[in-house]
Design an enzyme around this catalytic site. Structure first.
Site, PDB file in Angstrom:
ATOM      1  N   GLN A  94       0.683  -1.198   0.062  1.00  0.00           N
ATOM      2  CA  GLN A  94      -0.091  -0.013  -0.098  1.00  0.00           C
ATOM      3  C   GLN A  94       0.803   1.298   0.012  1.00  0.00           C
ATOM      4  OE1 GLN A  94      -1.405   0.369   4.641  1.00  0.00           O
ATOM      5  NE2 GLN A  94      -1.899  -1.782   3.439  1.00  0.00           N
ATOM      6  N   HIS A  96       0.196   5.859   0.869  1.00  0.00           N
ATOM      7  CA  HIS A  96      -0.352   6.846   1.573  1.00  0.00           C
ATOM      8  C   HIS A  96      -0.300   8.137   0.859  1.00  0.00           C
ATOM      9  CE1 HIS A  96      -1.663   3.886   4.564  1.00  0.00           C
ATOM     10  NE2 HIS A  96      -0.420   3.815   5.094  1.00  0.00           N
ATOM     11  N   GLU A 113       3.397   7.973   8.721  1.00  0.00           N
ATOM     12  CA  GLU A 113       3.460   7.149   9.968  1.00  0.00           C
ATOM     13  C   GLU A 113       4.864   6.380  10.156  1.00  0.00           C
ATOM     14  OE1 GLU A 113       0.489   4.200   8.563  1.00  0.00           O
ATOM     15  OE2 GLU A 113       2.297   3.046   7.437  1.00  0.00           O
ATOM     16  N   HIS A 170       4.634   0.311   0.902  1.00  0.00           N
ATOM     17  CA  HIS A 170       5.115  -0.187   2.203  1.00  0.00           C
ATOM     18  C   HIS A 170       4.311  -1.396   2.517  1.00  0.00           C
ATOM     19  CE1 HIS A 170       2.141   2.527   3.753  1.00  0.00           C
ATOM     20  NE2 HIS A 170       2.045   1.582   4.448  1.00  0.00           N
ATOM     21  N   ARG A 190      -4.385   0.417  -1.894  1.00  0.00           N
ATOM     22  CA  ARG A 190      -3.756  -0.934  -2.196  1.00  0.00           C
ATOM     23  C   ARG A 190      -3.241  -0.954  -3.465  1.00  0.00           C
ATOM     24  NH1 ARG A 190      -8.634  -2.831   0.010  1.00  0.00           N
ATOM     25  NH2 ARG A 190      -8.796  -2.901   2.224  1.00  0.00           N
TER      26      ARG A 190
END
Length: 320
Positions: A94, A96, A113, A170, A190
């Protein structure tokens, strides 16, 4: 309220989850539980305050109704989210979006993150980054489903720290448990999900256009500046902070005996990964143990952690 807010987590079932979160003392729902949303004001998984005058409010309600406890911030939504992830199986590959793309397309924050690896079985690895040199090459490799050629595999072990800026392809893989500190966002695109099917025989949705839009090309590993300071018998490790991380600072605290700390941001988040002890603020002590998560509000200027404790703490970035 000059005491920490203790939070009741929200648990998320996931196709890749397991039951290892029970080791933190949680009463899990039935099924495969992949995520403990421990300190969360996100509508998809709200944590609830368990003590003090704000008991019973969700963290989002407290943030909206009582901004004084959060330093009267400018941000309209609580900016951070702390999770524990149990990857019994591998997560989807995936990526972001950043704040700008997420605001336009998802109407929420972007998602940078990071992971503190609580445990990793021998031979564990992450998907982290990719080998494409251009967007055209990235698209071609995705179209060809050349996942072995595209995806970078990075070994990981217990105690490692990994910073995952938005735009980074990642995935946590099976056998890993991680404490995740992230922006408060639930937007995930995804690329690849191992052709898995859910209990109804359906493959999970992929987001190939969005993934292509937001992936950083070429991939560059961030250069971290991890520093460990000895404070009495305790150690305080700065895992990431500004300017490398524009959204949060994250620390690993290994407490032996007493560790005194002073306020360094509008509020501080704490997750106890192991051990037991107390936290004392304004003359009042609270027992803390493995699996506890709490927020130290803005009014508290200093506190003392005492005991034998393994903690990850974080703070929001200073507002501009």
């Amino acid at each position: 309220m000059t005491e920490p807010f203790f939070l009741k987590p929200f648990f998320q079932p996931k196709i890749w989850g397991g039951r290892k979160l029970e080791q933190f003392g949680y009463d899990l729902p039935e099924g495969k539980i992949g995520e403990c949303w421990a300190i969360s004001a996100h509508p998809h998984g709200p944590a609830t305050i368990e003590n003090g005058p704000l008991a019973g409010l969700t963290l989002a309600e407290a943030y909206a109704q009582h901004p004084e406890y959060f330093g009267n911030p400018k941000a309209k939504v609580f900016p951070l989210l702390t999770k524990i992830l149990d990857a019994e199986d591998s997560l989807s590959v995936q990526v972001h979006p950043d704040d700008e793309y997420a605001a336009v397309h998802e109407h929420e924050l972007g998602k940078t993150e990071c992971w503190y690896i609580i445990s990793a079985e021998p031979g564990s690895y992450l998907i982290y980054g990719h080998n494409a040199k251009t967007k055209a090459e990235l698209k071609q490799m995705m179209d060809d489903e050349d996942w072995d050629g595209l995806l970078r595999k990075v070994p990981v072990k217990t105690g490692d720290f990994v910073y995952v800026p938005s735009g980074t392809i990642h995935a946590l893989n099976k056998g890993i448990m991680a404490l995740e500190t992230q922006q408060s966002s639930d937007t995930t695109y995804r690329l690849y999900d191992y052709d898995r099917k859910d209990k109804n025989g359906n493959k999970r949705e992929l987001h190939l256009k969005q993934s292509l839009d937001v992936t950083t090309v070429p991939h560059v590993d961030p250069k971290l500046d991890i520093k460990t300071d000895q404070v009495g018998d305790s150690t305080v490790t700065t895992l990431v902070t500004a300017p490398i991380s524009p959204f949060f600072s994250v620390y690993h605290l290994q407490v032996k005996g007493d560790l005194q700390q002073q306020k360094g941001a509008n509020y501080t988040l704490f997750s106890v990964l192991d051990g037991k002890g107390t936290i004392t603020a304004d003359g009042k002590s609270f027992d803390i143990k493995r699996g506890d998560h709490f927020l130290m509000p803005s009014q508290v200027q200093e506190w003392t952690l005492r005991g034998d404790l393994d903690i990850v703490s974080s703070t929001p970035a200073a507002e501009k």
